[in-house]
Design a protein around this motif. Structure first.
Motif, PDB file in Angstrom:
ATOM      1  N   GLY A  49       0.825  -1.201   0.000  1.00  0.00           N
ATOM      2  CA  GLY A  49       0.000   0.000   0.000  1.00  0.00           C
ATOM      3  C   GLY A  49       0.858   1.251   0.000  1.00  0.00           C
ATOM      4  N   ASP A  50       0.321   2.334  -0.534  1.00  0.00           N
ATOM      5  CA  ASP A  50       1.036   3.607  -0.613  1.00  0.00           C
ATOM      6  C   ASP A  50       1.070   4.295   0.757  1.00  0.00           C
ATOM      7  N   GLU A  51       2.007   5.205   0.905  1.00  0.00           N
ATOM      8  CA  GLU A  51       2.075   6.010   2.126  1.00  0.00           C
ATOM      9  C   GLU A  51       0.844   6.897   2.213  1.00  0.00           C
ATOM     10  N   ALA A  52       0.577   7.377   3.410  1.00  0.00           N
ATOM     11  CA  ALA A  52      -0.595   8.217   3.634  1.00  0.00           C
ATOM     12  C   ALA A  52      -0.484   9.538   2.889  1.00  0.00           C
ATOM     13  N   ALA A  53      -1.622  10.021   2.438  1.00  0.00           N
ATOM     14  CA  ALA A  53      -1.692  11.357   1.849  1.00  0.00           C
ATOM     15  C   ALA A  53      -1.633  12.377   2.979  1.00  0.00           C
ATOM     16  N   THR A  54      -1.273  13.596   2.671  1.00  0.00           N
ATOM     17  CA  THR A  54      -1.252  14.644   3.682  1.00  0.00           C
ATOM     18  C   THR A  54      -2.663  15.181   3.893  1.00  0.00           C
ATOM     19  N   GLY A  55      -2.923  15.661   5.101  1.00  0.00           N
ATOM     20  CA  GLY A  55      -4.215  16.259   5.389  1.00  0.00           C
ATOM     21  C   GLY A  55      -5.047  15.439   6.357  1.00  0.00           C
ATOM     22  N   THR A  56      -6.291  15.869   6.536  1.00  0.00           N
ATOM     23  CA  THR A  56      -7.223  15.231   7.458  1.00  0.00           C
ATOM     24  C   THR A  56      -8.318  14.523   6.673  1.00  0.00           C
ATOM     25  N   ASP A  57      -8.552  13.278   7.036  1.00  0.00           N
ATOM     26  CA  ASP A  57      -9.579  12.463   6.388  1.00  0.00           C
ATOM     27  C   ASP A  57     -10.946  12.919   6.912  1.00  0.00           C
ATOM     28  N   PRO A  58     -11.831  13.434   6.050  1.00  0.00           N
ATOM     29  CA  PRO A  58     -13.137  13.898   6.518  1.00  0.00           C
ATOM     30  C   PRO A  58     -13.997  12.785   7.109  1.00  0.00           C
ATOM     31  N   ALA A  59     -13.751  11.538   6.705  1.00  0.00           N
ATOM     32  CA  ALA A  59     -14.541  10.412   7.210  1.00  0.00           C
ATOM     33  C   ALA A  59     -14.213  10.098   8.665  1.00  0.00           C
ATOM     34  N   GLY A  65     -11.931  12.329  10.675  1.00  0.00           N
ATOM     35  CA  GLY A  65     -11.515  13.512  11.421  1.00  0.00           C
ATOM     36  C   GLY A  65     -10.057  13.428  11.885  1.00  0.00           C
ATOM     37  N   LYS A  66      -9.340  12.401  11.429  1.00  0.00           N
ATOM     38  CA  LYS A  66      -7.934  12.193  11.800  1.00  0.00           C
ATOM     39  C   LYS A  66      -7.063  12.320  10.557  1.00  0.00           C
ATOM     40  N   SER A  67      -5.760  12.315  10.763  1.00  0.00           N
ATOM     41  CA  SER A  67      -4.842  12.312   9.623  1.00  0.00           C
ATOM     42  C   SER A  67      -5.104  11.081   8.772  1.00  0.00           C
ATOM     43  N   TYR A  68      -4.880  11.217   7.469  1.00  0.00           N
ATOM     44  CA  TYR A  68      -5.052  10.070   6.573  1.00  0.00           C
ATOM     45  C   TYR A  68      -4.136   8.933   6.993  1.00  0.00           C
ATOM     46  N   SER A  69      -4.589   7.701   6.776  1.00  0.00           N
ATOM     47  CA  SER A  69      -3.771   6.536   7.097  1.00  0.00           C
ATOM     48  C   SER A  69      -3.055   6.062   5.843  1.00  0.00           C
ATOM     49  N   GLY A  70      -2.027   5.247   6.071  1.00  0.00           N
ATOM     50  CA  GLY A  70      -1.389   4.574   4.951  1.00  0.00           C
ATOM     51  C   GLY A  70      -2.400   3.658   4.295  1.00  0.00           C
ATOM     52  N   GLN A  71      -2.197   3.360   3.046  1.00  0.00           N
ATOM     53  CA  GLN A  71      -3.150   2.556   2.291  1.00  0.00           C
ATOM     54  C   GLN A  71      -3.059   1.081   2.677  1.00  0.00           C
TER      55      GLN A  71
END
Length: 174
Positions: free
Chosen positions: A57-67, A69-75
């Motif tokens: 899986g790819d590394e996490a994208a930058t920013g906050t996941d709206p689903a 409310g936390k930082s995006y996770s790695g894929q």
């Protein structure tokens, strides 16, 4: 192969001798990054692995996941969706969740994994987020066969800049 989307394997499919690296969270047009937290490969039904199969899986994208409310996770690398992933005799599977502020799971979903030899590793976290959660080798709703030989490693929670994620490669399990 490098993939930017998702590979869905339906009932009766076979995946053979494959190295699949996700590169989904790159900058597609130079100004807006993707934010993909969907698994690289989805198993939908009864699917077979032949030979050596590697999924990262790819590394996490930058920013906050709206689903969340936390930082995006790695894929996540692999999702079993109400089915069974069967690994043929002499075959191997390695699945790695992507690293990031939160690590991606190596295998998630609901179903069974019947493997002769496997290496499953959850993604590690970033030092920038003290509340980050590392990815799991596999989630509680996935059943790994008792006859499976190999390693299941949860991601590492990195707490200082001098620490790093484990360097594990496909050759480590062959």
């Amino acid at each position: 192969t490098s993939i930017n989307g998702q590979l869905i394997l339906n009932d009766g499919a076979t995946i053979r001798n494959s190295m699949i690296y996700s590169n989904t969270n790159f900058l597609p047009n130079g100004t807006q990054a993707r934010h993909n937290t969907s698994p690289v490969v989805v198993i939908s039904g009864n699917v077979k692995v032949e030979g050596k199969v590697y999924i990262k899986g790819d590394e996490a994208a930058t920013g906050t996941d709206p689903a969340t409310g936390k930082s995006y996770s790695g894929q996540p690398a692999l999702k079993v969706s109400s089915g069974t992933l069967t690994i043929g005799e002499g075959s191997q599977l390695a699945a790695y969740g992507g690293d990031g502020d939160n690590g991606g799971n190596a295998v998630e979903g609901t179903g069974n994994v019947e493997i002769a030899k496997a290496y499953l590793e959850g993604g590690s976290t970033s030092v920038m987020n003290k509340n980050a959660e590392p990815g799991k080798a596999y989630t509680e709703s996935v059943t790994i066969s008792h006859s499976t030989k190999g390693t299941a490693v949860n991601g590492k929670k990195i707490t200082s800049n001098s620490e790093s994620a484990p360097d594990t490669y496909w050759s480590d399990i062959t």
